[in-house]
Design an enzyme around this catalytic site. Structure first.
Site, PDB file in Angstrom:
ATOM      1  N   SER A 136       0.826  -1.205   0.000  1.00 15.02           N
ATOM      2  CA  SER A 136       0.000   0.000   0.000  1.00 15.02           C
ATOM      3  C   SER A 136       0.860   1.255   0.000  1.00 15.02           C
ATOM      4  O   SER A 136       1.963   1.267   0.576  1.00 15.02           O
ATOM      5  CB  SER A 136      -0.904   0.004   1.241  1.00 15.02           C
ATOM      6  N   TYR A 161      -2.680  -0.151   9.934  1.00 17.11           N
ATOM      7  CA  TYR A 161      -2.841  -0.740   8.603  1.00 17.11           C
ATOM      8  C   TYR A 161      -1.543  -0.614   7.816  1.00 17.11           C
ATOM      9  O   TYR A 161      -1.055  -1.589   7.225  1.00 17.11           O
ATOM     10  CB  TYR A 161      -3.981  -0.047   7.868  1.00 17.11           C
TER      11      TYR A 161
END
Length: 344
Positions: A136, A161
């Protein structure tokens, strides 16, 4: 070839599975169908994939099979790998969402850490040719240098995350080094498009504008995102699947790229490479809908970053592909799907 796609009922997994089957590959898709967002949307995606469950008479489409399975089910994952003998694995399943990780950290430890490890173990024990997995853009964290390059430091994440995605890259490297498994991590940048997730900005803005509700604008609109259409993401994944990392005995930690290694390991950014201001994206939605949104301007939210901006030269060098879909085209495609799917 025979592919495993994890998160096949998810946003990117759905589009990727459709593409692979259209190309004639056989795909086994797994997903735990959790209720992080509306399960009916996930089921609708799977219904769209039903057309690939049987080969047609001209044999120009692959076979798709879906198995409901959680990544944390160690024995189930191990059996799946042993029985199916996948050529390649594209690992997209994860607990998504930056803000949700602040409220529900344990869900990320289970799905994103333990789940990633079960996939690595499956690849190790079953001679998988290539593991491609989703990282990501959030790993860049506090980095303010733009565009974000895979040579930049990613040691200061601002959400759990992001930390789990950085951990995935480290775990993959260790397995590439120890077991000679070719692994490629892809740092996705703000993916959007048809069948998108309800917790993402394009969906939220579109729904609220059509419903006459006020939309929240973080950091008073002073934010930049490298919005990347899902068709461009899928094209990049499909192409990079054919580019297997190899060992480089001349690579050194002191002088080599952080995105490469002496192990068969690689990291790429996969984004549009041209960020736009958040207000510009909202304007594109308003123009397509023909409605001006009521806006609530507010401060930056926990876990958010000011800007994302992908340096994509390495991906282009490896695959010959750069993103093609403009924001105007992508927004129109998403809204056309949204209106049709929800009869708005």
């Amino acid at each position: 070839m025979k592919y495993l796609v994890t998160g096949a009922a998810g946003f990117i997994g759905f589009h990727l599975t459709k593409r692979l089957c259209t190309q004639g590959h056989d795909v086994v898709g797994i997903d735990n169908l959790n209720d992080y967002y509306d399960v009916n949307l996930k089921l609708a995606r799977l219904a769209e994939l039903d057309k690939f469950t049987v080969k047609n008479t001209t044999n120009d489409k692959g076979v798709f099979r879906f198995i409901k399975l959680d990544l944390t089910e160690r024995e189930g994952i191990a059996t799946l790998f042993a029985d199916e003998k996948f050529d390649r694995v594209i690992h997209l399943a994860a607990q998504a969402g930056v803000r949700y990780s602040i409220e529900n950290p344990m869900a990320y430890a289970d799905s994103n850490l333990i789940g990633h490890l079960t996939i690595l173990e499956g690849c190790r024990n079953n001679n998988v040719e290539h593991l491609i997995y989703a990282s990501s853009s959030s790993v860049y964290g506090l980095n303010n240098k733009t565009p974000f390059s895979t040579s930049d430091s990613v040691d200061h994440p601002v959400s759990l995350y992001a930390a789990t995605k950085k951990s995935n890259e480290l775990m993959a490297h260790s397995y590439s080094h120890l077991y000679d498994i070719p692994t490629t991590g892809l740092r996705f940048f703000t993916v959007y498009g048809s069948w998108g997730r309800p917790d993402m900005a394009p969906y939220i803005f579109t729904k609220k504008i059509l419903d006459g509700d006020t939309i929240d604008i973080n950091n008073n609109g002073d934010m930049w995102r490298d919005f990347t259409h899902v068709d461009d993401i899928v094209e990049g994944i499909v192409r990079i699947a054919d580019v297997l990392p190899v060992r480089d005995p001349l690579w050194k930690v002191e002088s080599g790229s952080a995105a490469a290694s002496s192990a068969p390991y690689a990291i790429y950014n996969i984004g549009h490479g041209s960020p736009i201001n958040l207000m510009g994206f909202v304007k594109a939605i308003e123009d397509e809908l023909g409605v001006e949104a009521e806006k609530n301007f507010r401060e930056m939210q926990a876990g958010d970053v000011y800007q994302t901006y992908a340096e994509v030269n390495d991906l282009f060098a490896a695959t010959g592909y750069k993103s093609q879909v403009t924001v105007q085209q992508g927004v129109a495609e998403f809204i056309n799907w949204y209106r049709e799917f929800y009869q708005k």
